[in-house]
Design an enzyme around this catalytic site. Structure first.
Site, PDB file in Angstrom:
ATOM      1  CD  GLU A  29      21.516  71.524 125.365  1.00  0.00           C
ATOM      2  OE1 GLU A  29      22.690  71.131 125.290  1.00  0.00           O
ATOM      3  OE2 GLU A  29      21.084  72.234 126.270  1.00  0.00           O
ATOM      4  N   GLY A  52      29.148  77.044 120.070  1.00  0.00           N
ATOM      5  CA  GLY A  52      30.551  76.749 120.355  1.00  0.00           C
ATOM      6  C   GLY A  52      30.855  75.254 120.375  1.00  0.00           C
ATOM      7  CD  GLU A  67      25.937  69.924 127.172  1.00  0.00           C
ATOM      8  OE1 GLU A  67      26.374  70.737 126.340  1.00  0.00           O
ATOM      9  OE2 GLU A  67      24.906  70.138 127.842  1.00  0.00           O
ATOM     10  CG  ASN A  68      26.644  65.479 121.819  1.00  0.00           C
ATOM     11  OD1 ASN A  68      25.519  65.891 121.895  1.00  0.00           O
ATOM     12  ND2 ASN A  68      27.542  65.995 120.972  1.00  0.00           N
ATOM     13  CG  HIS A  82      30.930  75.221 129.207  1.00  0.00           C
ATOM     14  ND1 HIS A  82      30.379  76.121 130.078  1.00  0.00           N
ATOM     15  CD2 HIS A  82      29.882  74.640 128.567  1.00  0.00           C
ATOM     16  CE1 HIS A  82      29.064  76.079 129.983  1.00  0.00           C
ATOM     17  NE2 HIS A  82      28.732  75.190 129.058  1.00  0.00           N
ATOM     18  CD  GLU A  83      30.473  72.364 125.556  1.00  0.00           C
ATOM     19  OE1 GLU A  83      29.531  71.641 125.913  1.00  0.00           O
ATOM     20  OE2 GLU A  83      30.343  73.593 125.334  1.00  0.00           O
ATOM     21  CG  HIS A 125      27.829  70.722 130.171  1.00  0.00           C
ATOM     22  ND1 HIS A 125      26.902  71.225 131.054  1.00  0.00           N
ATOM     23  CD2 HIS A 125      27.913  71.642 129.168  1.00  0.00           C
ATOM     24  CE1 HIS A 125      26.461  72.403 130.609  1.00  0.00           C
ATOM     25  NE2 HIS A 125      27.053  72.680 129.475  1.00  0.00           N
ATOM     26  CD  GLU A 149      24.391  75.041 129.349  1.00  0.00           C
ATOM     27  OE1 GLU A 149      25.574  75.367 129.578  1.00  0.00           O
ATOM     28  OE2 GLU A 149      24.081  74.080 128.611  1.00  0.00           O
TER      29      GLU A 149
HETATM   30  N1  B3K Z   1      24.605  72.767 125.751  1.00  0.00           N
HETATM   31  C1  B3K Z   1      25.117  73.302 124.514  1.00  0.00           C
HETATM   32  C2  B3K Z   1      24.259  74.340 123.930  1.00  0.00           C
HETATM   33  C3  B3K Z   1      23.195  73.823 123.055  1.00  0.00           C
HETATM   34  C4  B3K Z   1      22.503  74.939 122.350  1.00  0.00           C
HETATM   35  C5  B3K Z   1      21.352  74.480 121.593  1.00  0.00           C
HETATM   36  N2  B3K Z   1      20.714  75.551 120.850  1.00  0.00           N
HETATM   37  C6  B3K Z   1      26.483  73.858 124.679  1.00  0.00           C
HETATM   38  C7  B3K Z   1      26.837  74.264 126.042  1.00  0.00           C
HETATM   39  O1  B3K Z   1      26.231  75.075 126.680  1.00  0.00           O
HETATM   40  O2  B3K Z   1      27.771  73.707 126.550  1.00  0.00           O
HETATM   41 ZN    ZN Z   2      26.930  74.512 128.573  1.00  0.00          ZN
END
Ligand code: B3K
Ligand code: ZN
Length: 881
Positions: free
Chosen positions: A144, A281, A284-285, A317-318, A321, A340
């Site tokens: 991402e 941080g 969330e793959n 948080h992850e 997602h 987000e």
């Molecule tokens: N979705 C990712 C953030 C990706 C940032 C890319 N530059 C983490 C998060 O918001 O959970």
């Molecule tokens: Zn996020």
């Protein structure tokens, strides 16, 4: 709208109508230009032959014409820094392809095809940490937003969803990808292989692969429908004992999401991998979250209470997602706040439920005010759903994340928890498996929660923090609150419309200190008045309770009313706010020079009385007491002044701290003595005690440095946990004495080899109040443990300095030069991390003229470099523009 410096549409700008496009100007991507992709890619098969220095990738894409898009004779596959080594269409090698910039174009004639593309990459050379990269002997990915195109050619956009099968071979004991492990074994040559299959269609940004010598903390979770999920947290062997808190946080998140949002996990396996080199941080793959080690590893010797909270919040948080982001993803990157904003709100609500809701709310508002308000009032201001960008990585901002969460929180406040849940249920049901838009979410809230959000949509399109001015009029037994609102102009949005603002208020009786219930007012016009009868005496008004709207409130309120609310308000946020307002009012007047000696003394006395009450109020728990004792930050104070003098703000705030430390010394020390007796545990009581100890030390450092040094040295020596140790070292770092050197030396020796703790060692020195802090930072940048290749280390040193106003705004301008030097040196290595520093210099318009000129000069120095990355170029040009 954030209008970039490159050409506005000619029809909007007559001067440009005949101008030729500037070939060097970075392309501007606009939301209004969205068009669906001409092809669907229902299936992807990836074959990796993994090596740290050379990885070969063969991608097989099944492509089918998208009946909902304009037909195209070619397929455009995005690439970045890769070349095609071979292309086949329907099994036949072909040379009938071309490059358009870094994109691969292949002509296709039929309805469906199979395309095979081979590429080769060098993960060790990938210092950007986007795509597939090497980190301390392991391989991992970050895709991402647009990292997948650095692995293979692909329609790298979130609205193309595919089912992935991933085969890999490589000399690594652990081989992971998304979804479920289908098979694994060893090749004839002894090299391990594995095959993974993810049944859930996903966009390329959620692809992940990890290969390394890792061990797992393994556990299980039974979902609400009785499905067994295997959980693993993969780390390096030496880190295994520090994964317990992350695992507990994961299980708590899974349960909470079922109970509060009705969301169940949907695979048999959930893997987390911790990696030391990571741009943010965590990520969330699908089924394979990749985390910065900072948000996984903790034990009491090496992590502070704040670190524990950070892990709990980021793990949640992850995980959250998985529904808000993965099952329902974004149509395009302009919709980033769709996933987000809601996910930040979900993690905030989770943490509120896990610990103290009041303390968490205050902490979240502090973050919003410290990071998002300055963004919203500066040159990089953008709505939570931006209209254009040059580099999407620049839009992972506090506005998209934190203001995005506040916007959804307002919807929840307006309809109540139950209806909010119904709206969310409808959103997930309607859009499961889709790439959706912010508008889809708003509609689901209208239909499911019964809200009319027609005007509320402005929160998605207008940037800038609304300002409310309040005036109370009292006549007979009626109290009338007059409200005016103004949404300030922001780049590209000179004129704004009034927004609907839900304002939670209560009217207090001065004598009984009671109120007769909260009222939710919604301000929809530029001016509004609300009358309340039954108040023969003028009530004391408590406003924006719970921070019901992300706005700035201006009101003429008497100091004694703030003292009253600071002592009596039953809404913890409003109580905190009253104290903050009291301090902000005094410090602003002190900085502006509008206080004579008597008024200055009067202000200090009012604050001392209010803080004194906080110190001795037995009804308060220490965690909340600690929140109330934190003075408004210098950044927040600067934000309340149109053109700020950071030196004057620092002096005034430190002066007040010293005064309070002096006049309340006895109470502070009594509190310290009590807190010191609380033995270490992770209970709220013990955490509260630790918070209090560090706060007392910091007040003492301002009022009685010798005593503070003595206490801090003692606390350091006795510390049996990182919170106490770091709190003591933080205070020592700001003071000039032998204990400072000894403690820093001890800390370094004690934790050598533990990168996360050595990060603290750098950060404590860079964020200190020491008069020679810039000398220290300069020396630390030459320390053998400093490297620009590790984002955590750069953040620990340079980000800590850039956000330390006393250092950054050093009157000589040296702080600005050092940050500009850093940006220039880091940009070629890691542009994403480099561009994150620009915003601090970009504040120049809001700073007094002498410093302002120096900040601007540094931005110009950066802008003059032709080879800047797109990331840094966009931020620098906008900051100067
Ligand atoms: N979705 C990712 C953030 C990706 C940032 C890319 N530059 C983490 C998060 O918001 O959970
Ligand atoms: Zn996020």
């Amino acid at each position: 709208m954030d209008i970039p410096p490159s050409p506005a549409a000619p029809e909007n700008n007559p001067d440009m109508a005949d101008a030729a496009p500037d070939p060097k100007a970075p392309a501007v991507i606009r939301r209004e230009d969205y068009a669906p992709f001409a092809w669907l890619v229902p299936e992807v098969q990836l074959d990796f032959d993994l090596g740290l220095d050379a990885t070969r990738v063969v991608a097989k894409l099944t492509v089918v014409r998208n009946a909902k898009a304009d037909p195209s004779p070619t397929i455009r596959l995005n690439g970045d820094d890769i070349v095609p080594l071979g292309v086949s269409v329907d099994g036949e090698p072909t040379l009938d392809w071309s490059m358009d910039g870094s994109d691969l174009l292949i002509p296709l004639s039929a309805e469906a095809h199979e395309i095979t593309i081979a590429t080769q990459i060098d993960p060790s050379a990938n210092t950007q940490l986007m795509g597939l990269y090497a980190s301390e002997g392991m391989l991992c990915t970050q895709c991402e937003a647009e990292g997948f195109r650095r692995i293979t050619f692909f329609p790298d956009r979130p609205d193309v969803l595919s089912v992935y099968t991933v085969r890999m071979r490589g000399d690594f004991p652990v081989l992971l990808s998304n979804g479920n492990l289908v098979a694994q074994g060893t090749c004839e040559d002894g090299v391990p292989w594995a095959e993974w299959h993810d049944p859930w269609p996903k966009p390329s940004y959620l692809f992940a692969l990890v290969a390394g010598d890792l061990v797992a903390n393994s556990d299980r979770f039974t979902t609400m429908s009785g499905r067994e999920v295997a959980l693993n947290i993969y780390v390096r062997a030496g880190d295994l004992e520090r994964t317990g808190h992350a695992m507990e946080s994961l299980k708590a998140s899974m349960r909470w999401d079922e109970e509060v949002f009705g969301r169940e996990y949907d695979l048999d396996l959930f893997n987390i991998v911790a990696v030391s080199d990571f741009n943010m941080g965590a990520m969330e793959n699908k089924g394979l979250n990749v985390f910065n080690t900072k948000y996984v590893l903790a034990d009491s010797d090496t992590a502070t209470d704040a670190d524990y909270d950070g892990i709990e919040g980021v793990i949640a948080h992850e995980y959250f997602h998985n529904w808000s982001g993965n099952r329902v993803t974004c149509r395009d990157w302009f919709q980033l706040s769709l996933k987000e904003g809601i996910t930040v709100l979900r993690d905030q609500l989770f943490s509120q439920d896990m610990g103290s809701a009041a303390v968490k709310r205050i902490a979240d508002v502090r973050v919003l005010r410290g990071a998002q308000f300055p963004e919203d009032s500066g040159p990089l201001a953008h709505p939570i759903r931006p209209d254009s960008y040059q580099e999407i990585s620049n839009f992972y901002t506090a506005t998209v994340y934190n203001k995005g969460a506040e916007v959804i929180r307002m919807m929840r406040t307006m309809c109540g928890e139950e209806r909010f849940r119904a709206g969310c249920d409808l959103y997930f049901e309607r859009h499961d498996g889709e790439a959706a838009t912010c508008e889809d979410f708003v509609r689901a809230m209208e239909d499911g929660a019964g809200l009319d959000l027609s005007q509320f949509r402005l929160w998605y399109s207008q940037a800038g923090t609304p300002k409310l001015s309040l005036r109370l009029e009292h006549e007979g037994d009626a109290a009338t609150l007059h409200v005016t609102q103004e949404v300030p102009p922001t780049p590209g949005q000179p004129v704004k419309q009034p927004m609907p603002i839900p304002l939670q208020i209560a009217l207090f009786d001065r004598n009984s200190a009671n109120h007769n219930g909260e009222k939710l007012l919604t301000i929809t016009e530029s001016q509004a008045s609300f009358s309340f009868s039954g108040y023969p005496k003028e009530p004391v008004v408590s406003v924006n309770r719970g921070f019901s709207a992300p706005v700035i409130i201006e009101r003429d309120v008497a100091q004694e009313e703030l003292v009253f609310l600071a002592a009596h308000d039953d809404d913890p946020f409003a109580r905190y706010e009253a104290l903050q307002d009291l301090v902000v009012g005094h410090l602003k007047a002190a900085v502006n020079g509008t206080l004579d000696e008597a008024a200055h003394a009067e202000g200090e006395a009012a604050i001392a009385k209010a803080i004194g009450a906080v110190l001795t109020d037995d009804a308060l728990d220490d965690l909340m007491r600690g929140e109330l004792l934190v003075l408004p930050s210098e950044t927040y104070l600067a934000e309340t002044i149109p053109v700020a003098d950071p030196g004057a703000i620092h002096a005034a705030r430190e002066g007040l701290k010293a005064h309070l430390g002096r006049v309340l010394a006895a109470d502070f020390h009594a509190l310290y003595d009590r807190a010191e007796k609380v033995p270490f545990s992770l209970s709220a009581e013990a955490r509260g005690a630790r918070k209090i100890k560090s706060l007392v030390l910091s007040y003492a450092a301002a009022s009685d440095p010798a005593k503070a040094a003595e206490l801090a040295a003692q606390q350091y020596a006795k510390a049996d946990n990182m919170t106490d140790r770091q709190g003591a070292l933080m205070v020592l770092c700001g003071l000039e004495n032998d204990a400072r050197e000894a403690a820093l030396k001890d800390f370094y020796a004690r934790f050598t080899g533990n990168a996360l703790v050595i990060d603290k060692w750098f950060a404590l020195q860079a964020s200190s109040l020491h008069p020679r802090v810039l000398d220290h930072v300069e020396a630390l940048a030459k320390h053998p443990d400093f490297t620009m290749k590790n984002p955590n280390r750069v953040r620990s040193l340079h980000m800590a300095m850039a956000y330390n106003p006393h250092a950054f705004h050093d009157a000589s301008g040296r702080g600005y030069r050092m940050i500009a030097d850093l940006i220039l040196a880091l940009d070629p290595v890691n542009p994403q991390t480099a561009s994150r520093f620009v915003g601090q210099l970009g504040r120049w318009r809001r700073i007094e003229p002498v410093r302002s000129a120096m900040m601007r000069e540094q931005l110009e120095r950066i802008a003059a470099v032709a080879s800047l990355s797109r990331d840094t170029r966009e931020q620098v040009d906008k900051s100067l523009g």
